[in-house]
Enzyme design. Structure first.
Site, PDB file in Angstrom:
ATOM      1  N   ASP A  94       0.850  -1.194   0.000  1.00  0.00           N
ATOM      2  CA  ASP A  94       0.000   0.000   0.000  1.00  0.00           C
ATOM      3  C   ASP A  94       0.881   1.237   0.000  1.00  0.00           C
ATOM      4  OD1 ASP A  94       0.690  -0.529   2.825  1.00  0.00           O
ATOM      5  OD2 ASP A  94      -0.580   1.212   3.226  1.00  0.00           O
TER       6      ASP A  94
ATOM      7  N   GLU B 146      -0.176  -0.496   5.780  1.00  0.00           N
ATOM      8  CA  GLU B 146       0.815   0.081   6.686  1.00  0.00           C
ATOM      9  C   GLU B 146       0.701   1.591   6.771  1.00  0.00           C
ATOM     10  OE1 GLU B 146       4.516   1.837   8.116  1.00  0.00           O
ATOM     11  OE2 GLU B 146       3.673   2.057   6.107  1.00  0.00           O
TER      12      GLU B 146
END
Length: 451
Positions: A92, A156
């Protein structure tokens, strides 16, 4: 880089790495599904899963984590009786911010001036590619000498804790003798660095209300309490005159005893404008690695364009507090919330809500894995010794893994050196650093297996 078979193999794989990183960067995998389609993150997760399967990984799975995102897991068995190493990265990314401000499109990997530009190129899709390169180099030179687990996180950057909670619910899944977190970076390009500490983080939303509705500033201004003005007062109270963070009750005088950070170099790295002072006091390393730091991430208020002559009835802000090692994030959050409430003027109504957090982390740098890493870096970076640095950012999973596996050694390396400008416009990765760190990781796994 001195010639050796691993280094030669990695060098030969760099064109493929460029292609693969371009494919991965093309996914707009921002784990905020109010801004970007969930299908983009799912596409990136499937890309990683397919890459692991192609390398012979077993038990490859898309893990549905409690925050609604997916982490990718795979297991590559090594020789019988070998140690187990967990390799971490996240797929991500941060939002691109102002896409128009990018020199080239943020989700299109573009080579310019010897660097590869694109959102996530360094943080941390490049980390995924780094792990793949290292493993491919080992497979071409005698095989992977350890059992390898790979975990690629899907949220994250959001700090929503999905993978942490999943790991706690499935404690055997990520168990390993050593964990390599591929999400930090060298102190500067060409200087091999392991990150030995991370600041934690808490995110707090503060809302201030003063009126039932907005009022005409000509008719009521001067006596009617302005919520936006109250919020500005509150936010200003979080800093001393020199700009250092001041949260009531939160210690802010710790010092850093590792690698020093020259102030002039920091100004250059941070692209501070001429004539603008740095904030805080004492050494730069103290300020960014050992002390708390507050940042106002956003304010909800009328934009300048289209603003009306009104006294604002309500206003809110999102505040980030970086928490240094040795301080509990939950306690720091309580202090921040109490400070915001105590410094709200005029009896205005104030509410605070924590929306994300991560604990600080400090590694044991005396472990055998650090010796193996130092030896690997000496080969991949001829003439340089491994350095220890802190990092102002947080990786919430680190403390979860340290708590679950207290005997595991945890090392933090990665591609996010200052020129990478992670989280900012025109993020990039140095292909030379990607190559050297892939060699480093491969040699580390060989060294670690031999110890």
């Amino acid at each position: 880089m001195s010639s050796n078979p691993v280094a030669e193999t990695v060098a030969s794989l760099m064109p493929r790495a460029r292609t693969e990183l371009g494919e991965l960067v093309a996914f707009k995998s921002v784990a905020d599904f109010d801004q970007f389609p969930k299908s983009e993150s799912e596409g990136a997760a499937n890309w990683v899963a397919d890459a692991l399967r192609a390398e012979g990984f077993q038990d490859v799975a898309l893990l549905d984590t409690p925050d609604g995102t997916q982490s990718v897991y795979g297991y590559l068995p090594g020789p019988e009786g070998a140690k187990t190493v967990l390799l971490y990265a996240h797929y991500d990314v941060q939002p691109p911010l102002d896409e128009a401000a990018w020199t080239t499109p943020p989700f299109e990997l573009t080579e310019r001036d010897g660097r590869w530009y694109g959102r996530g190129a360094a943080d941390c899709k490049g980390g995924v590619i780094m792990h793949l390169l290292a493993l491919r180099a080992l497979k071409a030179n005698g095989g992977v000498p350890v059992h390898v687990k790979v975990i690629a996180e899907g949220s994250e950057e959001q700090g929503t804790g999905g993978l942490e909670r999943y790991a706690e619910e499935h404690p055997e899944l990520l168990a390993a003798d050593t964990i390599v977190i591929g999400d930090t970076g060298n102190f500067r390009v060409g200087l091999p660095t392991v990150t030995s500490t991370l600041r934690g983080m808490t995110l707090v939303r503060v809302q201030i209300d003063t009126l039932e509705g907005n009022l005409h500033s000509g008719q009521f201004g001067g006596a009617a309490p302005d919520a936006l003005a109250a919020l500005i007062r509150v936010l200003d109270s979080l800093r001393a005159k020199d700009g250092s963070t001041t949260v009531d009750g939160l210690a802010a005088h710790a010092t850093w005893d590792g690698l020093s950070y020259d102030e002039g170099q920091f100004r250059e790295d941070a692209k501070v404008l001429d004539g603008v002072e740095l904030i805080g006091s004492d050494a730069v390393a103290d300020r960014i690695w050992a002390r708390p730091a507050v940042t106002v991430l956003g304010i909800d208020c009328p934009p300048v364009v289209g603003a009306t002559p009104s006294v604002q009835a309500g206003a809110r802000a999102l505040v980030s507090l970086r928490v240094p090692p040795g301080v509990d994030t939950a306690e720091a959050t309580k202090l921040l919330q109490a400070h915001l409430e105590a410094h709200t003027p005029w009896g205005a109504r104030v509410s605070t809500e924590q929306i994300g957090q991560g604990q600080p982390f400090s590694a044991d740098t005396t472990s055998p894995a650090y010796t193996a890493m130092a030896e690997a870096m000496a080969v991949a970076y001829p003439g340089e010794e491994m350095q220890y640095a802190g990092q102002g950012g947080s990786i919430p999973l680190c403390n979860t893994l340290a708590a679950l596996y207290p005997q595991a050694e945890i090392l933090l390396i990665g591609l996010s050196e200052p020129e990478a400008r992670i989280h900012a416009v025109n993020e990039s990765v140095s292909p030379e650093e990607l190559e050297r760190l892939s060699v480093t990781e491969a040699l580390f796994l060989q060294n670690y297996a031999a110890n």
